[in-house]
Design an enzyme around this catalytic site. Structure first.
Site, PDB file in Angstrom:
ATOM      1  N   HIS A   1       1.189  -0.991   0.172  1.00 38.70           N
ATOM      2  CA  HIS A   1       0.085  -0.044   0.068  1.00 38.70           C
ATOM      3  C   HIS A   1       1.297   1.160   0.039  1.00 38.70           C
ATOM      4  O   HIS A   1       2.003   1.331   0.884  1.00 38.70           O
ATOM      5  CB  HIS A   1      -1.158   0.423   1.536  1.00 38.70           C
TER       6      HIS A   1
ATOM      7  N   HIS B   1      -8.405   8.267  -3.953  1.00 39.89           N
ATOM      8  CA  HIS B   1      -8.776   6.539  -4.354  1.00 39.89           C
ATOM      9  C   HIS B   1      -9.326   6.732  -5.452  1.00 39.89           C
ATOM     10  O   HIS B   1      -9.522   5.314  -5.338  1.00 39.89           O
ATOM     11  CB  HIS B   1      -8.795   5.874  -3.201  1.00 39.89           C
TER      12      HIS B   1
ATOM     13  N   ARG C   1       0.209  21.839  -3.168  1.00 38.61           N
ATOM     14  CA  ARG C   1       0.019  19.908  -2.340  1.00 38.61           C
ATOM     15  C   ARG C   1      -0.421  20.223  -1.256  1.00 38.61           C
ATOM     16  O   ARG C   1       0.218  20.702   0.076  1.00 38.61           O
ATOM     17  CB  ARG C   1       1.243  19.489  -2.238  1.00 38.61           C
TER      18      ARG C   1
ATOM     19  N   CYS D   1       8.031  20.234  -5.490  1.00 37.49           N
ATOM     20  CA  CYS D   1       7.134  18.514  -4.737  1.00 37.49           C
ATOM     21  C   CYS D   1       8.118  17.337  -5.515  1.00 37.49           C
ATOM     22  O   CYS D   1       8.773  17.872  -6.194  1.00 37.49           O
ATOM     23  CB  CYS D   1       5.949  18.603  -5.266  1.00 37.49           C
TER      24      CYS D   1
ATOM     25  N   TYR E   1       8.348  10.062   0.310  1.00 33.94           N
ATOM     26  CA  TYR E   1       9.674  10.695   0.296  1.00 33.94           C
ATOM     27  C   TYR E   1      10.707  10.007   0.360  1.00 33.94           C
ATOM     28  O   TYR E   1      11.585  11.307   0.700  1.00 33.94           O
ATOM     29  CB  TYR E   1       9.259  12.323   0.734  1.00 33.94           C
TER      30      TYR E   1
END
Lengths: 585, 585
Positions: A141, A166, A240, A289, A431
């Site tokens: 996941h 999702h 973001r 980002c 990240y």
């Protein structure tokens, strides 16, 4: 209170409990968390949990008695419910025999599903009327196994409503192979109470922003305008968000930033304090980002994450105070970095919280970065001369120049010095980048450091992909941006129109006044690029691939291929940027 | 004294004089240079030179009257001879008519040749008995046009004896197309006085070192042993000399280091002063030549420079004092970097001098680097616990961690703070990188910054190229090194045995005790690499290409191809390193 008899074996219990504890340990204030985990451990009276976290409870940061009690109560509730569910699930036997067959598909009740909450029992969830055995998916996941395990034995629908990334076909397709049957008596989605909608207070956004997900809001600046100006306008600066935008402070005068932690005094500062008691600093800094340009990685091999193109980057003039000054004000030793046993990290906690758990967005940076007088880490209250907007962190955010955006925590309300790195999900299980051969079934998140400084990158923003130019065109204008982390200035951008066989240098445009080694702002560039001569017998349109690559002051340059830097999370893609156009149509 | 009447036009004069002035301006102490150029300009009474340099003479650094007079006299001689030669060459008409034909080749006298010293006259030189018109080659000379112009109108032989990297077939081949005739009465090379041989005092070297040029000595550590240990032994540490090794100080107790320059006191320190008045610091730091792995660039397209393989790199424990402490001792303001008009660079001048001109090796680094308490720039007197050897800079050298070797000046005797960057040849016309499409005829040296921090790199040191392994071998051990500049630690090294389709992570070995953001030492790595399955119908040996690539703490990684980072000087090649081996023979 005792649940130890109900726990059949410590091994079984650990399989179930650890993901949850890891989840708990990855969210919330670290002080609160440690305090609460100690409570939880005491409640469960089970020694096998002890290696997952340390027990020290430096209560210094619990600044009010009321705060302590509120957190205490919250985590006690979680501990109780955790224990209760454990009892239920472990007392219920192993595999359900209650499945019925209909339409060639097994049919299960909610009760059947609820008996499948651990890998030992197999992990079942429902989505709409479908029942899925996701045991083999849990570790893959993207958001971490601990998050998905929160839905074990029940419906994922409310979580997906919360984390709306999702809600797309890609995810549904991913889920499909795990379907094992359908749910009896499915009545459709439960009616939500509008008052409960955590997204009801989202700010409005400029229509030019291109959404990549709605709730949370993730939207990028269109490629055609991202490099139009050295300064990106506030309204079209990419957004973001990881969680709902927190409400504005009811009384701005009472808003407070708390500073504390190891070898620091507990200090609270109002916005007025920050503006009047510290020197104001303004820096031009680019924020990018880490997932910018992820869509190119997807073209190599699937990755998980928002489908960013080239616009999850922008440059602004940030006004605020230096973090270093605030930490010194809180009594942090200016020579703290030379200390062998002093704090090594500075944590930032945002006001944006998870509607389900109450946990807030958090990240940390090395204390060397926070304390360096030449690294210019800011607590910013202004963006391009205006107070921060809600989407960009009002009233205060961190700006860590030269570092990926994930560490520039918005809506910051707490700053904590610590010997440990932040254990937030976004620091420990997101990240980070891995070898191209590491996949979701082999990834060891602890094997890679959290991304801080960004690598050198560049992108072509004009022309856009699939642009058609007239037959006979010999040159075209090509423009874009380039940037590198760590304050390393961009020294050159090369462009090729023949697949990299030859290169042309471009003209660079810089934000004036950047100091040596502190080039926090991006570089814009442009060139009139000569197109290759079309084949002599060419009749129809021919394709030209434009490429750009930047070199920074450390003479680092971009890798040629996306495949070489591909990673399962799709971050720090800094390969040569390629744009295909068509000549003669 | 006046030569202005003999100078036909200012334009003609400038064509002739500028390369020479640029040469003068690129050598020697900047103070001396400016002083002498002022003299020179006064002597020549010609205004057209004025834009090439400024006239200010901050004499502060001329610490002794004797020193001032010596330099004054030397440069006055150069000024006179320059003026005299100008008169001769400009008074002599344009093209020689004295060529005779013999063996189908023109024959010229030395007098004929001497009439060709400027682009307007065509630039002629002789090598052995050959006469060459090198006008079109001058700007392409790897060492800079000003160097080769010193031989204009005469023989290159003495220069080539001095810079023996010329003494190879490659260079002779390069010269051949420019041949226009032969020299009358050529008597063979002049007998040299052995006492005059500048190379007679070179130290002996370990036979394991692989020479890339003899005089000056340039020799690398063999690939098979370069990564054998985290610490490279002194005797096999690569040697990169630009000039003859200077003699050892006659009386070591009287050896002195001079510090001075803008906003600094003039200070002299003995070695004993450095050892007793300053805190000793020892750091483990890698030093790499910017030209390391140049031989791979040659395989793409010719470049000029020493033919380094992977061994122009090593790691040692350097003992000495922090440059910052010495600069503070000389009164440099600790906040000098915040000053808008303060000095911006720190120059290092070596004791290694050019036998022809007396000019010394010199380089500079940004003052931010020199003054940063966390950058660890050292004045080192020890290498791996021993006093520096002659080849490595005895008695004192600079070690600039995380920066290419060219700035770690050996045999340092002078340190000068300045608003200007060093104008030495090695700072301004070497150790820079350009776009792959820039060649010697288009290069503008001022367009690129001097290389300081090194990019991330790695190399496979075992197996060596063309290793043959037995048929049926399924895995082999692969080892190497990885390093990045700026103190950025290596976080991962990937190896591929299938051309980059799949990658395997390697085990990393680190020098212990490196501080965060100050990883000056390289990382060694190893892996047992699975070889691809040979084709089913394969009979003979098949080739396998092993590749390695490293990623550093800024998530910069190596570019895939050498072609993308190719540059005319062949520096900072950090492409994926490839080693071909043969399986089944």
């Amino acid at each position: 209170f005792s649940c130890s008899k109900q726990v059949a074996t410590s091994q079984l219990f650990r399989l179930w409990a650890e993901p949850r504890l890891n989840y708990f340990s990855s969210t919330g204030s670290s002080m609160m968390r440690q305090h609460s985990i100690a409570l939880l451990r005491a409640a469960l009276q089970h020694p096998c949990i002890s290696h997952t976290c340390s027990v020290s409870v430096p209560g210094r940061f619990l600044s009010t008695q009321a705060g302590r009690e509120e957190y205490h109560a919250k985590w006690q509730r979680i501990a109780w419910s955790l224990a209760a569910v454990t009892g239920v699930s472990l007392g219920a036997g192993c595999l359900s025999a209650g499945a019925e067959s209909s339409n060639r598909e097994a049919v299960f009740t909610k009760g059947d599903v609820s008996k499948h909450q651990t890998p030992e029992q197999r992990v079942w969830v429902t989505y709409k009327d479908g029942v899925y055995d996701i045991t083999d998916f849990v570790e893959m996941h993207p958001g971490g196994s601990s998050f998905i395990m929160m839905a074990a034995g029940g419906a994922v629908d409310p979580f997906w409503q919360m984390y709306q990334q999702h809600l797309k076909d890609e995810v549904r397709t991913l889920l499909q192979p795990y379907r094992i049957g359908r749910l009896a008596d499915y009545k459709g989605p439960e009616k939500k109470d509008p008052a409960e909608d955590p997204w009801k207070d989202e700010p409005s956004r400029h229509p030019a922003l291109m959404p990549r997900s709605n709730n949370p809001c993730n939207a990028e600046t269109p490629g055609s305008i991202v490099a139009a100006n050295l300064i990106t306008s506030n309204d079209i600066f990419y957004v973001r968000n990881h969680l709902p935008v927190p409400p504005e402070p009811e009384d701005p005068a009472k808003w407070q930033l708390s500073i504390g932690g190891e070898e620091a005094r507990s200090v609270s500062l109002t916005l007025e304090d920050l503006k009047t008691k510290f020197k104001k600093t303004t820096i031009s800094a680019t924020v990018e980002c880490a997932g910018n340009r992820r869509n190119e990685m997807k073209a190599v091999k699937p990755v998980r994450g928002l489908d960013w193109d080239t616009g999850a980057i922008g440059n602004a003039n940030w006004g605020g105070v230096k973090l270093r000054d605030v930490l010194l004000h809180a009594g942090v030793d200016p020579d703290v970095c030379d200390s062998m046993d002093g704090p090594k990290h500075v944590h930032f906690l945002g006001a944006d919280s998870d509607p389900l758990t109450g946990d807030v967005y958090a990240a940390s940076i090395p204390i060397e970065l926070a304390m360096a007088s030449n690294k210019d880490v800011l607590l910013a209250y202004e963006m391009n001369g205006e107070p921060l907007s809600r989407d960009h962190g009002a009233p205060l955010r961190v700006v860590v120049p030269g570092v990926v955006g994930a560490r520039s925590v918005k809506w910051v309300t707490q700053i904590i010095t610590s010997r440990e790195e932040s254990d937030s999900h976004w620091q420990q299980h997101d990240y980070k980048s891995f070898s191209p051969s590491v996949d979701w079934d082999t990834v060891d998140w602890s094997s890679a450091p959290a991304i801080q400084e960004a690598p050198v990158t560049s992108a072509i923003t004009e022309p856009s992909a699939n642009t058609q130019v007239e037959q006979g065109t010999t040159t075209i204008p090509v423009r874009g941006y380039a940037w590198s982390g760590g304050g390393r200035d961009v020294v050159r951008v090369d462009v090729s129109a023949d697949g990299g066989a030859t290169w042309q240098e471009t003209q660079l445009h810089k934000v004036p006044g950047q100091k040596p080694g502190r080039a926090w702002a991006w570089t814009l560039w442009e060139a009139e690029v000569t197109l290759p001569t079309p084949p002599a017998n060419s009749k129809g349109p021919h394709q030209v691939c434009l490429i750009c690559k930047a070199t920074d002051a450390s003479y680092n340059t971009q890798p040629d291929s996306v495949a070489g830097v591909w990673n399962l999370r799709g971050v720090v893609n800094n390969a040569w940027h390629r744009v295909g156009i068509s000549v003669g149509h």
